[in-house]
Every structure is written in structure tokens, then in C-alpha cells.
Design a protein around this motif. Structure first.
Motif, PDB file in Angstrom:
ATOM      1  N   GLY A  56       0.499  -1.405   0.292  1.00 55.64           N
ATOM      2  CA  GLY A  56       0.476   0.069  -0.081  1.00 55.64           C
ATOM      3  C   GLY A  56       0.945   1.336  -0.479  1.00 55.64           C
ATOM      4  N   ALA A  57       2.207   0.872   0.445  1.00 52.33           N
ATOM      5  CA  ALA A  57       2.932   2.048   0.215  1.00 52.33           C
ATOM      6  C   ALA A  57       3.494   2.733  -1.043  1.00 52.33           C
ATOM      7  N   THR A  58       3.398   4.026  -1.201  1.00 54.53           N
ATOM      8  CA  THR A  58       2.963   5.248  -2.760  1.00 54.53           C
ATOM      9  C   THR A  58       4.923   5.491  -2.838  1.00 54.53           C
ATOM     10  N   LYS A  59       5.310   5.631  -1.468  1.00 54.55           N
ATOM     11  CA  LYS A  59       6.610   6.361  -1.616  1.00 54.55           C
ATOM     12  C   LYS A  59       7.299   6.442  -0.750  1.00 54.55           C
ATOM     13  N   ILE A  60       9.151   5.891  -0.528  1.00 57.09           N
ATOM     14  CA  ILE A  60       9.440   5.740   0.261  1.00 57.09           C
ATOM     15  C   ILE A  60      10.454   6.562   0.563  1.00 57.09           C
ATOM     16  N   TYR A  61      10.337   7.346   1.948  1.00 50.72           N
ATOM     17  CA  TYR A  61      11.664   8.268   2.365  1.00 50.72           C
ATOM     18  C   TYR A  61      12.460   7.308   2.702  1.00 50.72           C
ATOM     19  N   GLU A  62      13.969   7.250   2.025  1.00 53.11           N
ATOM     20  CA  GLU A  62      15.188   6.525   2.332  1.00 53.11           C
ATOM     21  C   GLU A  62      16.287   7.775   3.018  1.00 53.11           C
ATOM     22  N   VAL A  63      17.013   7.004   4.517  1.00 55.95           N
ATOM     23  CA  VAL A  63      17.584   8.205   4.904  1.00 55.95           C
ATOM     24  C   VAL A  63      18.720   7.873   5.124  1.00 55.95           C
ATOM     25  N   GLY A  64      19.278   6.769   4.299  1.00 58.49           N
ATOM     26  CA  GLY A  64      20.274   5.683   4.049  1.00 58.49           C
ATOM     27  C   GLY A  64      20.677   5.233   5.323  1.00 58.49           C
ATOM     28  N   ASP A  65      22.107   4.742   4.493  1.00 58.62           N
ATOM     29  CA  ASP A  65      23.556   4.031   5.550  1.00 58.62           C
ATOM     30  C   ASP A  65      23.576   4.504   6.699  1.00 58.62           C
ATOM     31  N   LEU A  66      23.099   3.937   7.733  1.00 56.45           N
ATOM     32  CA  LEU A  66      23.421   5.577   9.031  1.00 56.45           C
ATOM     33  C   LEU A  66      24.386   4.429   9.677  1.00 56.45           C
ATOM     34  N   GLY A  67      25.369   3.328   9.427  1.00 58.30           N
ATOM     35  CA  GLY A  67      26.627   2.641   9.417  1.00 58.30           C
ATOM     36  C   GLY A  67      26.447   2.109  11.006  1.00 58.30           C
ATOM     37  N   ASP A  68      27.225   2.324  11.861  1.00 57.47           N
ATOM     38  CA  ASP A  68      26.565   1.759  13.493  1.00 57.47           C
ATOM     39  C   ASP A  68      26.103   3.188  14.778  1.00 57.47           C
ATOM     40  N   ALA A  69      25.508   3.826  13.347  1.00 55.01           N
ATOM     41  CA  ALA A  69      25.340   5.084  14.621  1.00 55.01           C
ATOM     42  C   ALA A  69      23.502   4.781  14.862  1.00 55.01           C
ATOM     43  N   LEU A  70      23.476   5.108  15.789  1.00 53.65           N
ATOM     44  CA  LEU A  70      21.650   4.565  16.602  1.00 53.65           C
ATOM     45  C   LEU A  70      21.037   5.089  15.352  1.00 53.65           C
ATOM     46  N   PRO A  71      19.836   4.309  15.022  1.00 56.17           N
ATOM     47  CA  PRO A  71      18.783   5.295  13.459  1.00 56.17           C
ATOM     48  C   PRO A  71      17.500   6.804  14.480  1.00 56.17           C
ATOM     49  N   GLY A  72      17.664   6.456  15.570  1.00 55.43           N
ATOM     50  CA  GLY A  72      16.666   7.035  16.350  1.00 55.43           C
ATOM     51  C   GLY A  72      17.238   8.653  16.344  1.00 55.43           C
ATOM     52  N   ALA A 189      25.977   8.861  19.865  1.00 58.07           N
ATOM     53  CA  ALA A 189      25.791   7.419  20.690  1.00 58.07           C
ATOM     54  C   ALA A 189      26.392   6.454  19.186  1.00 58.07           C
ATOM     55  N   LYS A 190      26.705   5.676  19.191  1.00 56.24           N
ATOM     56  CA  LYS A 190      26.701   4.371  18.789  1.00 56.24           C
ATOM     57  C   LYS A 190      26.373   2.629  19.133  1.00 56.24           C
ATOM     58  N   VAL A 191      26.071   2.336  17.775  1.00 56.55           N
ATOM     59  CA  VAL A 191      25.534   1.077  18.143  1.00 56.55           C
ATOM     60  C   VAL A 191      27.207   0.406  17.679  1.00 56.55           C
ATOM     61  N   VAL A 192      27.521  -1.081  18.913  1.00 56.16           N
ATOM     62  CA  VAL A 192      28.873  -0.775  19.063  1.00 56.16           C
ATOM     63  C   VAL A 192      29.224  -2.492  19.037  1.00 56.16           C
ATOM     64  N   ASN A 193      27.555  -3.639  18.982  1.00 55.50           N
ATOM     65  CA  ASN A 193      27.948  -4.504  18.959  1.00 55.50           C
ATOM     66  C   ASN A 193      26.207  -5.179  18.763  1.00 55.50           C
ATOM     67  N   ARG A 194      25.872  -6.345  18.653  1.00 57.31           N
ATOM     68  CA  ARG A 194      24.654  -6.602  17.816  1.00 57.31           C
ATOM     69  C   ARG A 194      24.720  -7.932  18.107  1.00 57.31           C
ATOM     70  N   HIS A 195      23.477  -8.593  18.911  1.00 63.34           N
ATOM     71  CA  HIS A 195      23.642 -10.025  18.929  1.00 63.34           C
ATOM     72  C   HIS A 195      21.776 -10.560  18.955  1.00 63.34           C
ATOM     73  N   VAL A 196      22.440 -11.665  18.297  1.00 64.07           N
ATOM     74  CA  VAL A 196      21.101 -11.950  17.463  1.00 64.07           C
ATOM     75  C   VAL A 196      20.749 -13.635  18.395  1.00 64.07           C
ATOM     76  N   GLU A 197      19.960 -13.326  18.710  1.00 63.11           N
ATOM     77  CA  GLU A 197      19.572 -14.990  19.481  1.00 63.11           C
ATOM     78  C   GLU A 197      19.207 -16.303  18.806  1.00 63.11           C
ATOM     79  N   GLU A 198      20.064 -17.141  19.161  1.00 59.19           N
ATOM     80  CA  GLU A 198      20.043 -18.131  18.306  1.00 59.19           C
ATOM     81  C   GLU A 198      18.727 -19.237  18.337  1.00 59.19           C
ATOM     82  N   ARG A 199      17.660 -19.010  17.432  1.00 56.57           N
ATOM     83  CA  ARG A 199      16.426 -20.252  17.502  1.00 56.57           C
ATOM     84  C   ARG A 199      17.203 -21.026  16.334  1.00 56.57           C
ATOM     85  N   SER A 200      15.985 -22.091  16.367  1.00 50.39           N
ATOM     86  CA  SER A 200      15.334 -23.392  16.238  1.00 50.39           C
ATOM     87  C   SER A 200      13.914 -23.002  15.685  1.00 50.39           C
ATOM     88  N   GLY A 201      13.523 -23.728  14.460  1.00 44.83           N
ATOM     89  CA  GLY A 201      12.115 -23.069  14.655  1.00 44.83           C
ATOM     90  C   GLY A 201      11.917 -21.663  14.334  1.00 44.83           C
TER      91      GLY A 201
END
Length: 325
Positions: A56-72, A189-201
Motif C-alpha cells: 500500500g505504500a506509494t513513496k519511500i523516504y530513504e534516510v540511507g545507510d547509517l552505519g553504526d549510528a543509532l537510527p533514532g 551514541a553508536k551501536v558497538v555490538n549486535r547479538h542475534v538470539e540463536e533459535r531453531s524453528g
């Protein structure tokens, strides 16, 4: 007044819009706006233009690749800049995710507009302006609220508040790159690390079957019964806040007001008494099965099927039955 535009803060994961983003787009349609547009970040707007256009979206405003910066800071700053330039939506919808809440709060501060949070439903009022329903008092009551001031109006929406219907194929949304103003120290403020919870299913908030355990399991090692039953049912294991706080399982497993909201086809609550905080996060399930030795446990009040019995006997029996079928 008729709503001109709705902007949805889109989150993209694994090269696709998240389930919450698609739910927000479904909710936006219910407001009958003249246009539905999204604000995306991460530099992936072009790759999901087809999926967002079909939703349903007609337009996307792309802010761009923020690297390790917080998106907020960057996303809120970019939206505020567009509003200042005269390109203003009537409604901004953000999901009740870490990034969504952060963006909504920062945008509120930048443009001097309040936010209605914990939204579980949205509709157009008599004058066309949006009316929000949101849970209060720990989810025991639902209040209706609407803004009295001028647009834009900002809403933070809980997951599973809107049903995503299969959308017909549509034209890909137009992608427009937008700039981020100088944020100064706000962007330090920067994102210094990301952790994805391991899961199956399947993911907990997307699974058709969820099996959750609570304090009635007795000991942390007994949670293995929950995981085994969930696996046999091709479902996802969940948990009450009590055992998450006790350190039995990670926070990612928590179902409830301060955890994940789930709406599976089948929800099996094992040894969970049914505190209001927990029921807020799962009462939308199509079929609720509760297993508890306390016949007066509150969970039975919303259950379609209740088993009054010891989880240490009932769950192993279920597991044996499924293995031998």
C-alpha cells in the motif's frame, strides 16, 4: 477532517520489511488517507520497494545507510526536517520496537508534538481525525484517545494490532533519498555490538503454535519440556515474565505486556497462572489451551480448553503421544 498522508516508520530485516511494518501499513489503510508513505533507513529502500508498494505504500523516504549510528536521532531528524520544509504527514505510525519507540520519542521532542503509545487499534473519528485505542492499567482496560491539537499526530503501535491481508500486486513504491540534518552531539551514541538470539524453528511472534512455560514448571531444567513440545508441534517456545526475571530463559522468550505480543493459531500455557501482564500479550490467540494444577488460575478465564493437572505429568504424556502418532 480527512487525513491527507500517513507516514509509516519502516523497519527492514533480512532484506524484507518486518512483520510489524506490514501490520502498520495495514493499519494505515484503515484510516483511509489520501496517501500512505514510509520512512526507511539502512539503505535498503530500493530493495523492498516492491514489497512495500504491494502493501500500500506509494513513496519511500530513504534516510540511507547509517552505519553504526543509532537510527533514532537520524530518522527523527530527517522526518523533522521534511516537516519543517512543508512536506508534513497528518499521521506518523511507528512500531513498539526499540527503534520505533526511540524514533517516535525523538520526533516528538523535535517538533513539539505529543505521542500516544501502546496503541492496539486505530480508526477514523466522526470528523475524520484518528482515534486510538490503547491498553491502560496493565492491560485490564482499553481507553480511546484522540489529539485535540493540530497534525502531525504520532502513534506508537503494539505488534499484532492489525491483520496483514494478502495484498494484490502493485507498482513498486517510489524511492526518494532524504538528507539528515546536522545533529551535533545528539548523534554521538553508536551501536558497538549486535547479538542475534540463536533459535531453531519459527520466530516467537510469527509462529502458528506457541508453547509457553511459567513458574509452575518448578525448576529451570524443566523448561526443556516446553522446548521439546514446541519442536514437535513445529512451534516456538515462550515464557512468562516470572521465569525470565528468574534467569531461566532469555528475555527474547518473554510473552506479555513488556515482552512480545503473539497471536498464534494455538497458544499452550503450561504452569502459567495468568497474570494480567502475560494475558495482554497472548489473549488474541485463536485457540488457547491452559495446563495448570490450580483450577482457579486466572488463565482458565480466557482459555478455550483447560487441563487441570500437573504439567510434569501432562506435558510428558503429550510428548509421548506426539512421538508415537
Amino acid at each position: 477532517m480527512a487525513i491527507g498522508k500517513v507516514w509509516v516508520v519502516a523497519e527492514i530485516s533480512g532484506g524484507a520489511p518486518t512483520a510489524t511494518t506490514l501490520e502498520l501499513l495495514a493499519g494505515a489503510k484503515g484510516l483511509s488517507p489520501a496517501a500512505i508513505e514510509v520512512v526507511a533507513f539502512g539503505g535498503q529502500g530500493a530493495s523492498v520497494a516492491g514489497a512495500l508498494g504491494a502493501a500500500g505504500a506509494t513513496k519511500i523516504y530513504e534516510v540511507g545507510d547509517l552505519g553504526d549510528a543509532l537510527p533514532g536521532p537520524s530518522v527523527a531528524g530527517a522526518i523533522a526536517a521534511q516537516i519543517a520544509e512543508g512536506n508534513s504527514p497528518d499521521v506518523v505510525l511507528a512500531g513498539a520496537t526499540y527503534d520505533g519507540r526511540d524514533i517516535a520519542a525523538r520526533l516528538s521532542a523535535r517538533i513539539g508534538k505529543p505521542v500516544i503509545t501502546n496503541v492496539v487499534a486505530l480508526s477514523a473519528g466522526a470528523d475524520g481525525s484518528p482515534v486510538a485505542e490503547h491498553a491502560i492499567f496493565g492491560g485490564t482496560q482499553v481507553a480511546k484517545s484522540e489529539f485535540t491539537g493540530s497534525a502531525p499526530w504520532i502513534f506508537v503501535v503494539r505488534a499484532k494490532s492489525f491483520v496483514v491481508e494478502e495484498a494484490p500486486s502493485g507498482a513498486p513504491a517510489e524511492v526518494v533519498n532524504v538528507s539528515v540534518p546536522d545533529l551535533g552531539a545528539v548523534a554521538a551514541a553508536k551501536v558497538v555490538n549486535r547479538h542475534v538470539e540463536e533459535r531453531s524453528g519459527p520466530k516467537l511472534d510469527e509462529a502458528a503454535v506457541v508453547v509457553s512455560g511459567g513458574r509452575g514448571l518448578g525448576q529451570p531444567e524443566n523448561y526443556g519440556l516446553i522446548e521439546e513440545l514446541a519442536k514437535l508441534l513445529n512451534g516456538a517456545p515462550g515464557a512468562s515474565r516470572a521465569i525470565v526475571d528468574a534467569g531461566w530463559v532469555p528475555y527474547a522468550y518473554q510473552v506479555g505486556q513488556t515482552g512480545k505480543t503473539v497471536k498464534p493459531t494455538v497458544y499452550i500455557a503450561c504452569g502459567i497462572s495468568g497474570a494480567t501482564q502475560h494475558m495482554v500479550g497472548m489473549k488474541g490467540a485463536k485457540n488457547i489451551i491452559a495446563i495448570n494444577k490450580d483450577k482457579d488460575a486466572p488463565i482458565f478465564s480466557i482459555s478455550d480448553l483447560g487441563v487441570v493437572g500437573d504439567v510434569h505429568k501432562v506435558i510428558p504424556a503429550l510428548i509421548d503421544t506426539l512421538k508415537n502418532r
